[in-house]
Design a protein around this motif. Sequence first.
Motif, short mmCIF file in Angstrom:
data_model
loop_
_atom_site.label_atom_id
_atom_site.label_comp_id
_atom_site.label_asym_id
_atom_site.label_seq_id
_atom_site.Cartn_x
_atom_site.Cartn_y
_atom_site.Cartn_z
N TYR A 480 0.81 -1.22 0.00
CA TYR A 480 0.00 0.00 0.00
C TYR A 480 0.85 1.27 0.00
O TYR A 480 0.59 2.19 -0.78
CB TYR A 480 -0.97 -0.01 1.18
CG TYR A 480 -0.37 -0.31 2.53
CD1 TYR A 480 0.20 0.69 3.30
CD2 TYR A 480 -0.41 -1.60 3.06
CE1 TYR A 480 0.73 0.44 4.54
CE2 TYR A 480 0.12 -1.87 4.31
CZ TYR A 480 0.69 -0.85 5.05
OH TYR A 480 1.22 -1.13 6.27
N ASP A 492 -6.20 4.79 0.24
CA ASP A 492 -7.13 4.83 1.38
C ASP A 492 -7.81 3.47 1.52
O ASP A 492 -8.38 2.94 0.57
CB ASP A 492 -8.15 5.95 1.12
CG ASP A 492 -9.27 5.95 2.13
OD1 ASP A 492 -9.02 5.56 3.29
OD2 ASP A 492 -10.39 6.35 1.76
N ARG A 494 -10.51 1.23 4.24
CA ARG A 494 -11.47 1.41 5.34
C ARG A 494 -12.14 0.08 5.68
O ARG A 494 -12.32 -0.77 4.81
CB ARG A 494 -12.56 2.41 4.95
CG ARG A 494 -12.04 3.64 4.24
CD ARG A 494 -13.17 4.47 3.67
NE ARG A 494 -12.67 5.62 2.90
CZ ARG A 494 -13.47 6.50 2.31
NH1 ARG A 494 -14.79 6.36 2.38
NH2 ARG A 494 -12.95 7.52 1.65
N LEU A 517 -6.34 -2.59 13.15
CA LEU A 517 -6.49 -1.53 12.16
C LEU A 517 -7.95 -1.38 11.68
O LEU A 517 -8.61 -2.36 11.34
CB LEU A 517 -5.60 -1.83 10.96
CG LEU A 517 -5.46 -0.77 9.88
CD1 LEU A 517 -4.75 0.46 10.43
CD2 LEU A 517 -4.68 -1.33 8.70
N TRP A 519 -8.69 1.80 9.81
CA TRP A 519 -8.60 2.73 8.68
C TRP A 519 -7.13 3.08 8.42
O TRP A 519 -6.32 3.11 9.34
CB TRP A 519 -9.38 4.00 9.00
CG TRP A 519 -9.12 5.14 8.05
CD1 TRP A 519 -9.64 5.30 6.81
CD2 TRP A 519 -8.25 6.25 8.27
NE1 TRP A 519 -9.15 6.44 6.22
CE2 TRP A 519 -8.30 7.05 7.11
CE3 TRP A 519 -7.45 6.66 9.33
CZ2 TRP A 519 -7.57 8.22 6.97
CZ3 TRP A 519 -6.73 7.82 9.20
CH2 TRP A 519 -6.80 8.60 8.04
N LEU A 520 -6.80 3.27 7.15
CA LEU A 520 -5.41 3.56 6.79
C LEU A 520 -5.38 4.51 5.60
O LEU A 520 -6.17 4.37 4.66
CB LEU A 520 -4.67 2.26 6.46
CG LEU A 520 -3.24 2.35 5.94
CD1 LEU A 520 -2.41 1.18 6.45
CD2 LEU A 520 -3.20 2.35 4.40
N CYS A 522 -2.29 6.35 3.04
CA CYS A 522 -0.90 6.54 2.65
C CYS A 522 -0.85 7.75 1.70
O CYS A 522 -1.45 7.72 0.62
CB CYS A 522 -0.36 5.31 1.93
SG CYS A 522 -0.37 3.83 2.95
N ILE A 541 2.28 7.62 6.35
CA ILE A 541 1.28 6.57 6.60
C ILE A 541 0.51 6.92 7.88
O ILE A 541 1.12 7.12 8.94
CB ILE A 541 1.95 5.19 6.76
CG1 ILE A 541 2.82 4.87 5.53
CG2 ILE A 541 0.91 4.11 6.99
CD1 ILE A 541 3.67 3.62 5.71
N ASP A 543 -2.85 5.70 10.28
CA ASP A 543 -3.89 4.71 10.52
C ASP A 543 -4.40 4.83 11.96
O ASP A 543 -3.82 5.56 12.77
CB ASP A 543 -3.41 3.28 10.22
CG ASP A 543 -2.22 2.86 11.06
OD1 ASP A 543 -2.03 3.43 12.15
OD2 ASP A 543 -1.46 1.97 10.63
N SER A 544 -5.48 4.10 12.26
CA SER A 544 -6.04 4.14 13.62
C SER A 544 -6.86 2.89 13.87
O SER A 544 -7.23 2.16 12.94
CB SER A 544 -6.91 5.39 13.81
OG SER A 544 -8.17 5.21 13.18
N ASN A 545 -7.15 2.66 15.14
CA ASN A 545 -8.00 1.53 15.54
C ASN A 545 -9.36 2.02 16.04
O ASN A 545 -10.06 1.32 16.77
CB ASN A 545 -7.32 0.69 16.62
CG ASN A 545 -7.06 1.47 17.91
OD1 ASN A 545 -7.21 2.69 17.93
ND2 ASN A 545 -6.64 0.76 18.96
#
Length: 590
Positions: A480, A492, A494, A517, A519-520, A522, A541, A543-545
């Motif tokens: 990615y 992106d 999701r 994870l 959402w991410l 780059c 990069i 991202d979040s949880n």
Amino acid sequence: MTNQAGSKPTANRPVFLALQGGGARGIVHIGGLIAINDLELDILGVSGTSAGSMIAALVAVGYKGLDLVDPDASDHIFSKQLKHSPFKSPRDLFSKGGWRLLRYMRWAADLPGWIRSLFDPKKHRLSVRIFFRALAALLRTYGLLAIAAVMLASYAFLERHPGLAFLSAFAGVVLGGLALQWLVMRVLAGLTTVDKVHDFIDFALKSKLEEKVDRRTYTKPVTFKDLHDAKCISLKIIATNATTESLELFCYEKTPDVPVAQAVAASICLPVIFKPREFEFERKTIHRSEKVFGKFLDGGLVSNLPAWPFDEERLLHPDVPTIAFNLAPGEHDSNKHWIPAVLGAVVNGTGEIDTRATGKIIKVSIPTGLKMLDFHVSAETVYGEVAEPVVQISDKLLEELHEAPKALRAAAHELSVMITDLLKAYDGELHLGLRSDHRVRVAIAVQRGESMRSISTVSFAGYEAADPDYDLTTPLDSRYAGLAWVNGASFDLRTEPAGRPAFGPGVFAGEKVWTELQWLLCQPVKCAPEPGNWLRPCVVIVDSNIPFEHGNPEITSVLDDFVTGVSEMIQDYNDRNGIARFVQGANTWL
């Protein structure tokens, strides 16, 4: 640039130092050493080959750059630190005969250029100086006796004495062949010794150690064990062992009882110029100690930029970078004969290999106008060569050791805070609030060293050491972050509504992925490229949880709006602070 306490921002920053060989050109390493001392860096260990080994040995016992050459004061070690020694100038490192032979070698090295100039269409007359120097080289090659015999043969031929002419010509050929054979054998055996270099290094080591160690007089040559006992920094010296057909690494761990000056003398034995250095010593291995006899030649034949000897130390101190000083090659000559061209390739070509897989490394190329055999240059020339690169090297080290890492760390942290604040503005629309276990992570991925097909994460915010994707390297063409750079657009990903699991290891085959994870994004970032160069990849990069509120019927448009906001935030930060600008160098120091 200084901090609030008045010291340099790099003060006491530990580093390892590697110095390349290069004959007389190695004097410019002192300019790099002056820059290191000026930045107040703490050298934990130093390695060197050939000319670099001489300076490395002096650095190991505590000599500073200005102790060796002080351009501003027009002073040097021979008159400043060792004024009571028998060595008054670099010329004293050679015997009278050796100095004369070096002069002849310089003439011989320049001879192909003189010969080409005879046929240069841009020159309209024959240079008398070039002619007589070429003639002198010819006379030295075949010998006066061979020339005399040929002259006698010519005289006999003109006087119509064919028998005498034939015998004289034959004698001329034989004598010329013998003279050539003697010359070849003399060249192969070496023209002069390194005895005086050995004595100078040992004298300089003793002088400094007797200052460091109270009530101690060194009556025997200083060994690697002596340096260790005096709490000097680690010293590694490379030589070529022609007897065992192998590389020889001299250091406290392997050769504690070898005199340091002996190791330096072995390392500088450039073939043809110097006679091989021969001695017996004890070498320690992981299994046993063994007696070894060595016939040594220049260490540059096997490893001319020895950054690798500190691999074990770097395992113990992975955050300590290595500064490797290499000597910038001169102008390329397409007409150079293959023999000196191969020698130049041997001297310069191992640098890329010697600095691979060595952890964090800053490779600094030091420019110089000197040639390998320019031991005869004036003191003023030396002062100029040493002083010229100091500011350039200081700026480069300051940027790569302090400014660039600081900027990347700040970028990851500040973006993480900004994106978290943006998420809070979407409370109730995008998510149902932030909990203590929620994380927003930011990493900056760049291309390291000589890598062409991958990028690595080098600066982090919000990551934990246990995260499977911490400190990750991925291909440019199939993952990615790499695809974001290749495609020149944000990438992106999701999670979908309930029923679809969060991203896991199976999503990207063979890649480590954070299992929490949700959402991410780059986002590739760029800067203006240097003329003639292409940009090195740089991708942010994020991202979040934090789970999305999929019960919101407008979730897709809200997500689109949020992603656009994050992307613009990253681009704006790069425009203002130049994330991409800091990663356009070699990047192996990150």
